[in-house]
Design an enzyme around this catalytic site. Structure first.
Site, PDB file in Angstrom:
ATOM      1  N   ARG A 160       0.821  -1.216   0.000  1.00 30.23           N
ATOM      2  CA  ARG A 160       0.000   0.000   0.000  1.00 30.23           C
ATOM      3  C   ARG A 160       0.857   1.270   0.000  1.00 30.23           C
ATOM      4  O   ARG A 160       0.622   2.191  -0.778  1.00 30.23           O
ATOM      5  CB  ARG A 160      -0.842   0.055   1.270  1.00 30.23           C
ATOM      6  N   ARG A 181       8.287  -8.915  -3.525  1.00 30.30           N
ATOM      7  CA  ARG A 181       8.288 -10.373  -3.613  1.00 30.30           C
ATOM      8  C   ARG A 181       7.692 -10.827  -4.942  1.00 30.30           C
ATOM      9  O   ARG A 181       8.156 -11.757  -5.559  1.00 30.30           O
ATOM     10  CB  ARG A 181       7.501 -10.988  -2.454  1.00 30.30           C
ATOM     11  N   ARG A 243      11.234   0.671   8.585  1.00 23.87           N
ATOM     12  CA  ARG A 243      11.813   0.252   9.857  1.00 23.87           C
ATOM     13  C   ARG A 243      13.331   0.324   9.751  1.00 23.87           C
ATOM     14  O   ARG A 243      13.919  -0.109   8.752  1.00 23.87           O
ATOM     15  CB  ARG A 243      11.410  -1.191  10.201  1.00 23.87           C
ATOM     16  N   GLU A 272      16.357   2.536  17.549  1.00 23.85           N
ATOM     17  CA  GLU A 272      15.500   3.632  17.975  1.00 23.85           C
ATOM     18  C   GLU A 272      15.211   3.590  19.476  1.00 23.85           C
ATOM     19  O   GLU A 272      14.912   2.502  19.984  1.00 23.85           O
ATOM     20  CB  GLU A 272      14.176   3.462  17.213  1.00 23.85           C
ATOM     21  N   HIS A 290      10.678   9.385  13.815  1.00 27.48           N
ATOM     22  CA  HIS A 290       9.610   8.397  13.570  1.00 27.48           C
ATOM     23  C   HIS A 290       8.237   9.089  13.583  1.00 27.48           C
ATOM     24  O   HIS A 290       7.383   8.799  14.444  1.00 27.48           O
ATOM     25  CB  HIS A 290       9.649   7.264  14.600  1.00 27.48           C
TER      26      HIS A 290
END
Ligand code: 8YV
Length: 328
Positions: A160, A181, A243, A272, A290
């Site tokens: 998305r 993928r 991430r 983090e 973040h």
């Protein structure tokens, strides 16, 4: 709906409208101080709650789940990523896990574009120069960045958020490339005029800008390893709003320090909230705390999703955003 309201323990301060609604619907224990719960508090919470509503700052591992009481039947995460939760261990104990996908897609894509522009056009450096009083008038060669239009953008992870970035980037005149993928549907590939790269190595070596949008799983940990990062061209910039663990942060800091890539825009970090000190010193690294999903609208919608997941589960239905181990 059961007569008794379920005990929902919320680990962090959530937006006021979300907390108010939770108090109306559930026997909700809120964390008004917003101090992250320590291990003992988390153990106590999983021991007493019917539902735990955690965030990324809570490590819900198998050892913590050992402490779960009989009552704990749902972990309704406030956030899309679930890499801080041992979903397999929860599922094995009969505890469902849900997340909040979809509602943070556009905000994250917006911030990704902001980082691309900030790094390529040196926006932070320019703003800091003005604040420091070093803007002494226009010059023909000061603050030259790199043009974005016409460049190649390599998107790692075309879910998305990757697709939302691609739609924006296309409007900015970028050529869309991606590694995933599997290829996206022909309709989407055509709409985005996107080029699929089966080989991440091949794509990395050819892009002007690379942006990361995969989840963090064992398969994507250090996907951008020291070896792969070296494939980037010297003028390339790297963006990460997914991430931190997906990029070998030390290797990236060294590449930037040695001038082997042109810049980086990072909203997430491997350890983090600790950030590699070398990264902090790079003028061409734009580092954010973040905040990709941090809009008032987005955070309220995330909370609404948490509530919907809890209510659906209470009513005996499958929660809409259930996460199963095989999906990761
Ligand atoms: C969230 C995020 O704010 O949803 C995610 O996966 O990374 C963030 O944007 C955070 O996870 C809240 O728990």
């Amino acid at each position: 709906m059961p007569a008794r309201k379920p005990k929902v323990i919320v680990t962090r301060k959530l937006p006021d409208p979300v907390e108010t609604r939770m108090r109306e619907l559930f026997d909700a224990e809120l964390n008004l101080s917003d101090e992250p719960m320590n291990r003992a508090q988390l153990e106590d919470a999983v021991g007493r709650a019917d539902v735990l509503a955690p965030t990324i700052t809570d490590k819900i591992d198998a050892a913590l789940l050992e402490k779960a009481g009989e009552r704990l039947k749902l972990i309704a995460n406030f956030g899309a990523g679930v890499d801080h939760i041992d979903v397999a261990a929860a599922t094995a104990r009969g505890i469902a896990v849900t997340n909040t996908p979809g509602v943070l897609t556009e905000d994250t894509a917006d911030l990704t574009m902001a980082l691309i522009m900030a790094v390529a056009r040196r926006i932070l450096e320019g703003a800091q120069a003005v604040q420091a009083g070093s803007f002494l008038g226009w010059t023909p060669t000061w603050m030259m960045g790199r043009r974005v239009t016409g460049k190649r953008l390599g998107i790692i992870g075309m879910g998305r958020i990757g697709q939302a970035v691609a739609r924006r980037a296309k409007a900015f005149g970028l050529q869309i490339h991606y590694h995933n993928r599997k290829p996206v549907s022909p309709r989407i590939a055509e709409e985005l005029e996107a080029t699929y790269w089966d080989s991440l190595d091949q794509m990395l070596a050819r892009m002007d800008i690379v942006t990361v949008h995969s989840p963090h799983t064992p398969a994507t940990y250090h996907l951008l390893s020291a070896r792969r990062l070296k494939l980037l061209q010297p003028h390339a910039i790297l963006i990460n709003t997914a991430r931190g663990e997906i990029i070998d942060e030390q290797a990236l800091a060294e590449l930037l320090d040695q001038g082997k890539i042109a810049g980086a825009g990072l909203d997430v970090f491997e350890f983090e909230p600790t950030i590699n000190p070398k990264l902090l010193k790079q003028p061409n690294a734009v580092l954010l705390p973040h905040m990709a999903s941090a809009t008032i609208e987005g955070r309220i919608e995330m909370g609404e999703k948490v509530i919907i997941n809890i209510r659906t589960w209470m009513d005996g239905h499958k929660p809409p955003d259930r996460v199963l181990p095989q999906m990761l």
